[in-house]
Design a protein around this motif. Structure first.
Motif, PDB file in Angstrom:
ATOM      1  N   PRO A  88       1.041  -1.286  -0.050  1.00 45.32           N
ATOM      2  CA  PRO A  88       0.542   0.029  -0.089  1.00 45.32           C
ATOM      3  C   PRO A  88       1.076   1.207   0.232  1.00 45.32           C
ATOM      4  CG  PRO A  88       0.307  -0.912   2.250  1.00 45.32           C
ATOM      5  CD  PRO A  88       0.459  -1.661   0.917  1.00 45.32           C
ATOM      6  N   TYR A  89       0.469   2.149  -0.561  1.00 44.24           N
ATOM      7  CA  TYR A  89       1.054   3.506  -0.290  1.00 44.24           C
ATOM      8  C   TYR A  89       0.228   4.347   0.440  1.00 44.24           C
ATOM      9  CZ  TYR A  89       1.679   8.886  -1.640  1.00 44.24           C
ATOM     10  OH  TYR A  89       2.635   9.863  -1.229  1.00 44.24           O
ATOM     11  N   TYR A  90       0.616   5.293   1.594  1.00 44.57           N
ATOM     12  CA  TYR A  90       0.431   5.945   2.579  1.00 44.57           C
ATOM     13  C   TYR A  90       0.943   7.112   2.208  1.00 44.57           C
ATOM     14  CZ  TYR A  90      -1.136   1.675   4.959  1.00 44.57           C
ATOM     15  OH  TYR A  90      -1.727   0.969   4.642  1.00 44.57           O
ATOM     16  N   ALA A  91       0.245   8.070   2.681  1.00 48.03           N
ATOM     17  CA  ALA A  91       0.889  10.319   2.722  1.00 48.03           C
ATOM     18  C   ALA A  91       1.772   9.318   3.815  1.00 48.03           C
ATOM     19  CB  ALA A  91      -0.196  10.865   3.036  1.00 48.03           C
ATOM     20  N   GLU A  92       2.783  10.850   3.911  1.00 50.90           N
ATOM     21  CA  GLU A  92       3.398  11.265   4.962  1.00 50.90           C
ATOM     22  C   GLU A  92       2.992  11.387   6.251  1.00 50.90           C
ATOM     23  OE1 GLU A  92       6.690   8.969   3.636  1.00 50.90           O
ATOM     24  OE2 GLU A  92       7.047  10.561   5.783  1.00 50.90           O
ATOM     25  N   SER A  93       1.934  12.266   6.346  1.00 48.15           N
ATOM     26  CA  SER A  93       1.242  12.664   7.362  1.00 48.15           C
ATOM     27  C   SER A  93       0.545  11.347   7.991  1.00 48.15           C
ATOM     28  CB  SER A  93       0.298  13.639   6.884  1.00 48.15           C
ATOM     29  OG  SER A  93      -0.269  13.161   6.319  1.00 48.15           O
ATOM     30  N   VAL A  94       0.239  10.333   7.917  1.00 43.20           N
ATOM     31  CA  VAL A  94      -0.528   9.096   7.911  1.00 43.20           C
ATOM     32  C   VAL A  94      -0.275   7.514   8.526  1.00 43.20           C
ATOM     33  CG1 VAL A  94      -2.980  10.421   7.139  1.00 43.20           C
ATOM     34  CG2 VAL A  94      -1.572   8.228   6.140  1.00 43.20           C
ATOM     35  N   LYS A  95       1.433   8.019   8.041  1.00 45.71           N
ATOM     36  CA  LYS A  95       2.406   6.902   7.687  1.00 45.71           C
ATOM     37  C   LYS A  95       2.604   6.366   8.821  1.00 45.71           C
ATOM     38  CE  LYS A  95       5.167   6.551   4.274  1.00 45.71           C
ATOM     39  NZ  LYS A  95       6.151   6.422   3.516  1.00 45.71           N
ATOM     40  N   GLY A  96       2.573   4.554   9.158  1.00 44.71           N
ATOM     41  CA  GLY A  96       2.385   4.287  10.643  1.00 44.71           C
ATOM     42  C   GLY A  96       1.845   3.913  12.137  1.00 44.71           C
ATOM     43  N   ARG A  97       0.774   5.178  11.365  1.00 48.73           N
ATOM     44  CA  ARG A  97      -0.965   5.130  11.883  1.00 48.73           C
ATOM     45  C   ARG A  97      -2.237   4.391  11.224  1.00 48.73           C
ATOM     46  NH1 ARG A  97      -2.358  10.024  12.419  1.00 48.73           N
ATOM     47  NH2 ARG A  97      -1.756  11.264  11.415  1.00 48.73           N
ATOM     48  N   PHE A  98      -1.796   4.881  10.217  1.00 49.08           N
ATOM     49  CA  PHE A  98      -3.581   4.580   9.099  1.00 49.08           C
ATOM     50  C   PHE A  98      -2.884   3.382   8.072  1.00 49.08           C
ATOM     51  CE2 PHE A  98      -5.686   9.024   8.266  1.00 49.08           C
ATOM     52  CZ  PHE A  98      -5.222   9.260  10.309  1.00 49.08           C
ATOM     53  N   THR A  99      -3.537   2.374   8.792  1.00 45.89           N
ATOM     54  CA  THR A  99      -4.133   0.936   7.716  1.00 45.89           C
ATOM     55  C   THR A  99      -5.141   0.814   6.695  1.00 45.89           C
ATOM     56  OG1 THR A  99      -2.825   0.038   9.491  1.00 45.89           O
ATOM     57  CG2 THR A  99      -3.661  -1.431   7.451  1.00 45.89           C
ATOM     58  N   ILE A 100      -4.850   1.035   5.125  1.00 51.24           N
ATOM     59  CA  ILE A 100      -5.323   0.433   4.679  1.00 51.24           C
ATOM     60  C   ILE A 100      -6.067  -1.486   4.305  1.00 51.24           C
ATOM     61  CG2 ILE A 100      -4.094   0.940   2.212  1.00 51.24           C
ATOM     62  CD1 ILE A 100      -6.635   1.902   0.892  1.00 51.24           C
TER      63      ILE A 100
END
Length: 126
Positions: free
Chosen positions: A58-70
């Motif tokens: 998956p790809y995550y925006a830097e602002s949510v990386k490590g906190r959000f999971t799709i």
């Protein structure tokens, strides 16, 4: 007719968690890019998380990386966004989106996505 119906938004204190759901109907739930976007008042809609169904990374925006999971549940035809360690700056309307069938990859721009949910409000208080 393709429909995406979101749920799970709400109000939470900073540090808390929410799980957004996006239930799909009326189309082939596979071989597409799935994405979550958000839009805070007075700002442009931004991409938060993306994953190609059946893909590994998956790809995550830097602002949510490590906190959000799709993630996805194929039998339920549902996409999820698990949001942990929420911050006040995560406050926004969140939208799920699906890309075209058999695209083979994700692109992170709004124009790539064919179908959109109605949006669900997430409010994080300090």
């Amino acid at each position: 007719q393709v429909q995406l119906v979101e749920s799970g938004g709400g109000s939470v204190q900073a540090g808390g968690s929410l799980r957004l759901s996006c239930a799909a109907s009326g189309y082939t739930f596979s071989n597409r890019c799935m994405g979550w976007f958000r839009q805070a008042p007075g700002t442009e809609r931004e991409g938060v998380a993306f994953k190609y169904m059946g893909g590994d990374t998956p790809y995550y925006a830097e602002s949510v990386k490590g906190r959000f999971t799709i993630s996805q549940d194929n039998p339920k035809k549902t996409i999820y966004l698990q949001m942990n360690s929420l911050k006040p700056e995560d406050t926004a309307i969140y939208y799920c989106a699906l890309g075209p069938l058999y695209s083979g990859t994700c692109r992170y721009s709004q124009s790539f996505f064919s179908y959109w949910g109605q949006g669900t409000q997430v409010t994080v208080s300090s």
